[in-house]
Design an enzyme around this catalytic site. Sequence first.
Site, PDB file in Angstrom:
ATOM      1  N   LYS A   1       1.090   4.147  -2.986  1.00  0.00           N
ATOM      2  CA  LYS A   1       0.804   5.562  -2.791  1.00  0.00           C
ATOM      3  C   LYS A   1       2.015   6.435  -3.116  1.00  0.00           C
ATOM      4  O   LYS A   1       1.860   7.588  -3.544  1.00  0.00           O
ATOM      5  CB  LYS A   1       0.296   5.809  -1.366  1.00  0.00           C
ATOM      6  CG  LYS A   1      -1.083   5.200  -1.115  1.00  0.00           C
ATOM      7  CD  LYS A   1      -2.134   5.720  -2.098  1.00  0.00           C
ATOM      8  CE  LYS A   1      -3.524   5.206  -1.811  1.00  0.00           C
ATOM      9  NZ  LYS A   1      -4.556   5.771  -2.722  1.00  0.00           N
TER      10      LYS A   1
ATOM     11  N   TYR B   1       0.837  -1.200   0.000  1.00  0.00           N
ATOM     12  CA  TYR B   1       0.000   0.000   0.000  1.00  0.00           C
ATOM     13  C   TYR B   1       0.871   1.249   0.000  1.00  0.00           C
ATOM     14  O   TYR B   1       0.623   2.192  -0.767  1.00  0.00           O
ATOM     15  CB  TYR B   1      -0.919  -0.011   1.219  1.00  0.00           C
ATOM     16  CG  TYR B   1      -1.865   1.171   1.286  1.00  0.00           C
ATOM     17  CD1 TYR B   1      -3.006   1.209   0.496  1.00  0.00           C
ATOM     18  CD2 TYR B   1      -1.616   2.248   2.133  1.00  0.00           C
ATOM     19  CE1 TYR B   1      -3.880   2.279   0.543  1.00  0.00           C
ATOM     20  CE2 TYR B   1      -2.483   3.329   2.201  1.00  0.00           C
ATOM     21  CZ  TYR B   1      -3.613   3.342   1.399  1.00  0.00           C
ATOM     22  OH  TYR B   1      -4.461   4.412   1.449  1.00  0.00           O
TER      23      TYR B   1
END
Length: 265
Positions: free
Chosen positions: A164, A160
Amino acid sequence: MGRVSGRVCLVTGAAQGIGRAIGEALLDEGAMVCFADINGAKVAEVAEQNRSRLNDSAAAVTSAQVDVTDRAQVRAMIAHTVETFGRLDVKFNNAGVNKPMNFLDVTEGNWNFIMGVNGLGCLIGMQEAARQMIAQGGGGKIVNTASVASRQGFDNVAPYCASKWAVVSLTQSGARDLAKHDITVTGFAPGVVATEMWEQVDKDLVDIGAADRPGEAMEAFSAGILRGRVARPSDITGTTTFLASRDSDYMTGQIVMIDGGMTLV
């Protein structure tokens, strides 16, 4: 007159959480909004609820089902928005997923799932929105959802975080390439936000042994927030509406942190 009166906006990941809040705030300030999500039934219900909320059966709202990793579906979503409202002015690439795994346990499947939606999905969304904006003329705005996880790595959500960071890079790359078409590309980076997605992440962290009880992870992550509490979706939308408005026309390539002072970088 609202800040985005008359603007046609498209928001992915809009069936719940931050995406839904973004779309509703845009509606409240005069925009025409397409709420899009992989859960077509749920996002259609969101659109209908907003028609009822606005007490207007002809309200400037529609919905679309989309898998943001499927280019044909993204093109169809944009085509539906343009057919409904005549053009596309602002595209929010907000759809995102997370599935915590301890660092040594991260699998190729976990990596590909998260990077596919958060990274590739953002790229496809940017490209197809830009193609529409270039074809219709007049420029436009693309706004990407990053995260506090784009500023530092966390041990239980490595894919994750990587995804990002990719959103930040894509924002900068897109801003450089699309400036000649009068298209700006910006983003925003929330911290800990009380949404359905975070509730699931909290459960997942307990399941993998990264937390002993529900709520512990949110407490730990939010302990250093200078504002003293986790965010609500409504804390995010003042900035997102600004990024969709003419007030931000001179901004591009930038990521706005909206984390309550969780990370100072």
